[in-house]
Each structure stands twice: as structure tokens, then as C-alpha cells.
Design a protein around this motif. Structure first.
Motif, short mmCIF file in Angstrom:
data_model
loop_
_atom_site.label_atom_id
_atom_site.label_comp_id
_atom_site.label_asym_id
_atom_site.label_seq_id
_atom_site.Cartn_x
_atom_site.Cartn_y
_atom_site.Cartn_z
N VAL A 1 -5.07 46.83 83.12
CA VAL A 1 -5.15 45.43 82.70
C VAL A 1 -6.26 44.70 83.43
O VAL A 1 -7.00 43.91 82.85
CB VAL A 1 -3.79 44.73 82.91
N GLN A 2 -6.39 44.96 84.73
CA GLN A 2 -7.37 44.23 85.53
C GLN A 2 -8.81 44.54 85.14
O GLN A 2 -9.74 43.82 85.51
CB GLN A 2 -7.17 44.51 87.03
N GLU A 3 -9.01 45.61 84.35
CA GLU A 3 -10.36 45.96 83.91
C GLU A 3 -10.65 45.48 82.49
O GLU A 3 -11.75 45.68 81.98
CB GLU A 3 -10.55 47.48 83.99
N SER A 4 -9.71 44.85 81.84
CA SER A 4 -9.91 44.37 80.47
C SER A 4 -10.84 43.17 80.45
O SER A 4 -11.03 42.49 81.46
CB SER A 4 -8.56 43.99 79.85
N LYS A 5 -11.40 42.90 79.27
CA LYS A 5 -12.31 41.76 79.15
C LYS A 5 -11.61 40.43 79.46
O LYS A 5 -12.16 39.59 80.17
CB LYS A 5 -12.95 41.73 77.76
#
Length: 708
Positions: free
Chosen positions: A214-218
Motif C-alpha cells: 500500500v505504501q508504494e501505491s500512487k
């Protein structure tokens, strides 16, 4: 009435938002079609009902844990006599939805379970859901294949659909996906279910992709960048909580308009659930109030609105050359403007547009970056003088072009919001006081911009026009017998002499003469208008007063914050701080978040402000209001081109200390430290610090140009 504690009722239980996608559900994660619940994408309810059941029964809800604005985790347990089974559902909303499912067997032996996802959709337009009578787009057809369900509906004006995919599952009927699992003793099982929106045959991938942290999502990256870029603001616990909530909500309400992701313009949608789109007035006022934390948002908002500025005369959507739009919609049914995605019926967005360009200039945005906006500023001013002023009396009036348009086209746009003291509804064309205030601000802004671009003749011309306009406004709107400005002029040029909050906006832009400002300040803080929590839209002594109405006696935080900014501008710091204190106390009662509006009951009536039943929350200009309050408490008014920044000598009693780090002023990054002993700003470089004396004294010099 008693002062017993109260709990707000009638508010959505869990609201998640990311860009133009939002989701409303109960605290157990269930969405029900007979409520406003659902997953909404581009003004369409693409999911109307949603249940995740275990062995044919809804789990017993245990907890809901909110996270970032776009996520929440729902925790429950299986009902019945089988082994204890915990279910965790991590819901992520953005361009669709992803729900990560985890089953945890808390027992000492293996357990079998059937998990079923029950999905319903009506593809109803947002407007019909809001009205309480959802109107399906058309007959919904279901197609099942493998672990997917496809639903779609068609009408003459478009196609909408969804694909729902349950990893490892299978479709078992219309709107049903299921999976049979065995969970080892003390073990766990996990999967994901995803919702893919389909618009006119084009499928959109959810922003949170399966398998991607999640922390790497746009969305997570954008939100993190927004929080990190904002200045660090430290204040007392209550004010800090409110401001932190504001920054978070504003970050969540940002939407992208036009172009691929890396080229799209970032603007703020007006609010959840009904206004997740670009508005004129709302987005402009929000961008203005948000300047202390982000000036780029104002630039992109102006650019987006300039691209859609009116080019022709069209009564169907009330477009006129130079006019700034009221709102943009993406659904299949737009009652204000059938067949059009854009509706222009607003009297105030155009002057606010011109004002905001001028304010960015004062904050130090280089004129080279403002130059592309200047043609739109001039087209907007031409609209003010030609189309806005319908009868040549010098004021901007409105009257809808057809019976489909908004009857009232100021920010109080209810059909009965412009009334006489006896309750009679004013007939259009109507010239609102606050619209004239914005027009004055637009004239002043154009004068300053002309000077910046080396056109001294135009600078003088617009300054003189502003001065004449102020004089004419006082002649037409001032009511000497009552000591305040009329709310409006009706079609016969009669002053609508009701006591209302509109006159506070005349202080905000500097339109009021000092003597008039003194009496307006007294009226704004009178028991009839000031509830203790904020300034009522309509005084309690007026015949149309209703504290539970939308615009006739309720309290709107953005409106009260603008009034507070106007009070501070003219030196009424004690009065401004009373309004600020009331709003901060109200926000604290709402968990740190100011809603769109709340009821206008007096603070002595109840122990907390009474929520308005269908208030948007979060809502953009309500979220931005605490930032304008902060600026008003500091009386922070930059004028970088003139080489100065004006602030108060000290903070009002009851506030402080306040510290702001990494506040941008053009190319400068400054630090503000303030308490009840003084205000200091470091990092100004060649800018002069001007400190206004504390409290109460009127200064005509304070009425030069818009600012807090």
C-alpha cells in the motif's frame, strides 16, 4: 435546555475517499442500497450493496480501524458454534476498490468455512441517490466467468459497468462470489476482492493493485508527498489537532483533471459525498484559504478553471464568454445542465478567480508564472462588466437562464436563501453583497497586476474603478437605520435588509469603509448572529430563521472563517479570536474535523454543536477554514512585490504559542513564531516586517487589498 453530553446522529458511519472515488458504509463495512451507502466513481454509484458473509451469516462486528483517508480495516468474528474465526477486511478505495481478506482460526483444530461476497449495483447517478430516490441507469445484466463477475447497464447516454474479482473464488450466481477454505488450527488464510469500474466500455484498474504494498501505491505516495511538503505547524493541542485534520482532509480531496497522471492538474473537489468534482467557487475559496500550506494548488486550480472558461452564450448550461464555471460532472444525468458536463450558473466564481490570481502575486509567485492566466483574468473582468452587470447599474446580478438552473447563484444557493426580514423571498435579478465584495477585490487585484506588468495607466484605471465602486456600493447597500449592509438588492433595486452573515465578506475584501466596518463587527458578534460556535448565516430575529436549515440560520465554518478574517483585517482581533475559538471548539466536538455546516443553535442550548443531518464531511472549504483562522489570528498578510509582510504585534489571548516552519513566500522559506508577547518571522531576507498594533483600532490603510 440541559447541558448533558450528546452524540452526533445521522452522519455516515465510515467514509473513505481518494480523488473522485469515495465509499460510504456502516461501521461493519456493509453497504446497503436503501441508504446513501455505496462505492462511487465519477458521479455514479457503481456498488450499491456489499456484504462479506461467513457460512451464510454476517460476521459479528468487533471494531473498525480507520487509517489514511482512503483506507479502513473492519474486524469481526464468525457467528455460531464452529471454531472461533476472526475476519479482517482491509478496504482500500481509489479508482475502484480493493478489499484484502484475512481469516484467522483462533481454535485448536482445523475449521472449514465458506466466504461469500454479495454485490449489488444500480449504477444510479449521484444526484438521484442524494435526492433519496436512486434512479438506475438501466437493467443490470450479470455475466459470470471463473473468479470474476461482470455487471453492466446501458442507456441512451452511456454505459457503466463493474468487474468484481475474488482471488481464488468463483462466481455462484448474479452478484455472488464464493470460496470454500479450510484454515489450519491457529493458522490463517488470505485473499483479495477487487472492483474494477467500467465507463463507456473502458475498464479502470484500482489504484491499489493486488500484490503491491500500500505504501508504494500512487495514492499513498501522493498523500505522503502532500503531508511532507506542507509546513510544520505547532500550536496548542486542540488547534494542532484541528489543523492536522484539515491538512489530511485537503490531501484526500485532491483530484486530478486532464492528461496522464504525471501531467494532470491537481485541484480540490468540493466535498464527500455529493461534490467530488471541480467546482468554481468552492475550489477557488479553498485554494485561497490553503495558501499557507500550498500555493501550487491555487495555480493548478486557476489553470484548470481557465481551460474551461466560458467562450459562448448558451442558456442550456448558462455559459457566457469569460464566465468561470460553477461545477463539472461526469455522470450520465446532470439535472442542472442536461447534455453538458459543465454548468456555469454562478455569480461569484469569476471575480474570485481574478482575486486569487492577484493574491498569488502578493504571495510572491513570479509574474512569469501568472502571465498565462492574465488573458483569463481580463476575460473574467469583461464578463463582470458586460454579462455580470445585466442592467448597467455597476453591480453584478444573477438570474437563471432557464427553469433548470439554480434559482440563487451565490454561495447560499438554496431557493429560499435570499429573503426579506418578514420571510418573503427576493426575486431575481439579485445583486448579492458578497459578490460585490469579490468584484471590488477583483478590481483591486487587476490594478496591482497591471502595476506588476508595467502598465501604470491600467493600474490607475482599475484602482479608480475600485474606488468608485466602493462609493457606489455604500450608497446602494448601506442601511444607516440598522447599521449593516443589505444582504442584496432585488429585481426592483430594493435592499434585502435582512441581518445575515454576507456582510462579513465585505470586510474580508476591504470593501467596507472603516465607520461601516465598526458597526458590521458589532453586528457579527451580536447574540442574533453569533451562536458561540460560529456566525449564523441568518440572524435568529429574522422570520425565516431556522437553525436546522441549510442556509437560513445554520453555521458554515468557511463563512465564519471569512468573517473572522474580515474582522482581523480591520483590527477587530478580539472579535476575530472569539469566532476562531468557537470554531475550534466546534471542530473538537466533531473529532477535530469541521463539517460542511452544523445547526445554528446557541452554545447555551446544548453542550456541543448539533450536526446538520446531511452535511458533507470532509468538505473542502470547511477543511480549509482552520488555515484561514490561523492566518487571521496572526493577521498574516504578505505583499512580496511591495517588499513587506504584515502581522499582528501579538497573538490574541487564549491562543499560542504558534510556530510555523517551512512557510513559503515566493522563493523564500520563512519561520513564524508567535505568542501573546509578540510575533516574529525569520527568513524574510529583504522583506520588511510590519506589525499592526494590538486589538480594536480601525485603520483605513487596512482596506487596500484582499488579505487576512
Amino acid at each position: 435546555m440541559s447541558q448533558s453530553p450528546m452524540t452526533p446522529v445521522g452522519l455516515p458511519d465510515v467514509t473513505l475517499v481518494e480523488g473522485s472515488t469515495f465509499c460510504i458504509s456502516a461501521t461493519d463495512g456493509v453497504m446497503a442500497a436503501d441508504r446513501v451507502d455505496g462505492l462511487y466513481f465519477r458521479d455514479t454509484r457503481i456498488i450499491s450493496s456489499w456484504r462479506v458473509v461467513l457460512d451464510g451469516r454476517l460476521p459479528e462486528a468487533l471494531a473498525v480501524q480507520p487509517g489514511s483517508p482512503y483506507e479502513a480495516t473492519f474486524v469481526g468474528r464468525r457467528r455460531g458454534d464452529a471454531a472461533p474465526l476472526l475476519i479482517e477486511r482491509h478496504r482500500l478505495v481509489g479508482d475502484g476498490m480493493r478489499e484484502d481478506l484475512v481469516l484467522r482460526n483462533l481454535g485448536s483444530e482445523d475449521t472449514a468455512c465458506r466466504l461469500t461476497v454479495e454485490v449489488g449495483t444500480d449504477f444510479a447517478d449521484t444526484f438521484s441517490v442524494k435526492a433519496g430516490s436512486p434512479r438506475p441507469l438501466g437493467a443490470v445484466s450479470w455475466t459470470a466467468y471463473g473468479e470474476n463477475l461482470l455487471a453492466e447497464a446501458r442507456a441512451n447516454d452511456g454505459q457503466r459497468g463493474i468487474r468484481v474479482q475474488l482471488e481464488g473464488g468463483r462466481s455462484v450466481g448474479p452478484g455472488l462470489l464464493a470460496v470454500d477454505v479450510v484454515i489450519p488450527a491457529r493458522g490463517r488464510w488470505q485473499s483479495s476482492v477487487q472492483v474494477f469500474p467500467i465507463v463507456d466500455e473502458v475498464e479502470h484498474a484500482p489504484a491499489f493493485r493486488r500484490g503491491e504494498p500500500v505504501q508504494e501505491s500512487k495514492p499513498a505516495t501522493r498523500f505522503r508527498e502532500w503531508r511532507y511538503a506542507a509546513p510544520d505547524i505547532d500550536a496548542d493541542e486542540k488547534l494542532s489537532t484541528v489543523i492536522d485534520r484539515s491538512v489530511q482532509d485537503l490531501g484526500a480531496l485532491r483530484v486530478r483533471r486532464g492528461g496522464p497522471d504525471d501531467e494532470a492538474l491537481e485541484v480540490v473537489a468540493a466535498g464527500v459525498p455529493w461534490f467530488m468534482t471541480l467546482f468554481g467557487r468552492d475550489s477557488l475559496l479553498t485554494a485561497w484559504m490553503t495558501l499557507p500550506i500550498d500555493q501550487e494548488l491555487a495555480l493548478s486550480t486557476l489553470t484548470a478553471l481557465a481551460e474551461l472558461q466560458g467562450r459562448r452564450v448558451d442558456p442550456l448550461n448558462e455559459e457566457e464568454p469569460g464566465r468561470i464555471l460553477h461545477e463539472v460532472r461526469h455522470g450520465t444525468s446532470f439535472p442542472l445542465s442536461p447534455g453538458n458536463a459543465v454548468y456555469y450558473g454562478t455569480a461569484d466564481a469569476t471575480p474570485l478567480f481574478c482575486m486569487l490570481v492577484g493574491e498569488l502575486h502578493r504571495w510572491g509567485i513570479p509574474k512569469e508564472r501568472l502571465a498565462p492566466l492574465m488573458p483569463s483574468v481580463d476575460r473574467g473582468l469583461e464578463w463582470i462588466l458586460r454579462y455580470g452587470d445585466r442592467d448597467g447599474d455597476g453591480f453584478v446580478e444573477y438570474k437563471r437562464a432557464t427553469d433548470r438552473g439554480l434559482f440563487n447563484q451565490g454561495w447560499k444557493d438554496s431557493h429560499n436563501s435570499v429573503v426579506f426580514p418578514d420571510g418573503r423571498i427576493a426575486e431575481p435579478p439579485i445583486a448579492l453583497a458578497e459578490v460585490q465584495a469579490y468584484v471590488y477585490g477583483a478590481f483591486v487585484a487587476r490594478s496591482e497586476l497591471a502595476a506588476a506588468f508595467g502598465d501604470d495607466a491600467a493600474a490607475t484605471q482599475w484602482a479608480e474603478r475600485a474606488a468608485r465602486f466602493k462609493e457606489r456600493f455604500h450608497e446602494a447597500f448601506w442601511l444607516p437605520d440598522t447599521g449593516y449592509f443589505a444582504m442584496a438588492l432585488d429585481r426592483d433595486k430594493r435592499p434585502v435588509d435582512v441581518l445575515a452573515s454576507n456582510m462579513g465578506h465585505c470586510l474580508w475584501t476591504g470593501l467596507a469603509e472603516p465607520d461601516a466596518a465598526a458597526r458590521v463587527a458589532e453586528r457579527l458578534l451580536s447574540p442574533e448572529l453569533f451562536s458561540g460556535w460560529g456566525i449564523r448565516t441568518l440572524a435568529s430575529t429574522m422570520a425565516a430563521y431556522d437553525p436546522i436549515s441549510y442556509h437560513n440560520g445554520s453555521v458554515w465554518p468557511h463563512d465564519s472563517a471569512i468573517c473572522a478574517a474580515g474582522l482581523a483585517r480591520y483590527g477587530y482581533t478580539e472579535e476575530a479570536s472569539r469566532v476562531a475559538a468557537g470554531l475550534v471548539a466546534a471542530a473538537t466536538s466533531f473529532g477535530g474535523r469541521l463539517p460542511e455546516l452544523f445547526c445554528g443553535f446557541d452554545q447555551s442550548d446544548f453542550a456541543m454543536p448539533v450536526p446538520y443531518p446531511t452535511s458533507c464531511s470532509p468538505q473542502a472549504w470547511a477543511a480549509a477554514a482552520p488555515l484561514l483562522l490561523l492566518r487571521s489570528l496572526l493577521r498574516f498578510d504578505p505583499d512580496v512585490p511591495a517588499g513587506a509582510v504584515r502581522v499582528a504585534e501579538r497573538l490574541p489571548d487564549g491562543f499560542g504559542p504558534i510556530s510555523i516552519r517551512n512557510l513559503r513566500l515566493g522563493e523564500r522559506v520563512v519561520t513564524v513564531d508567535a505568542d501573546d508577547r509578540g510575533v516574529d518571522i525569520t527568513g524574510l531576507g529583504d522583506l520588511r516586517l510590519r506589525q499592526d498594533p494590538d486589538a480594536g483600532a480601525l485603520r483605513g490603510a487596512a482596506a487596500q487589498a484582499p488579505g487576512a
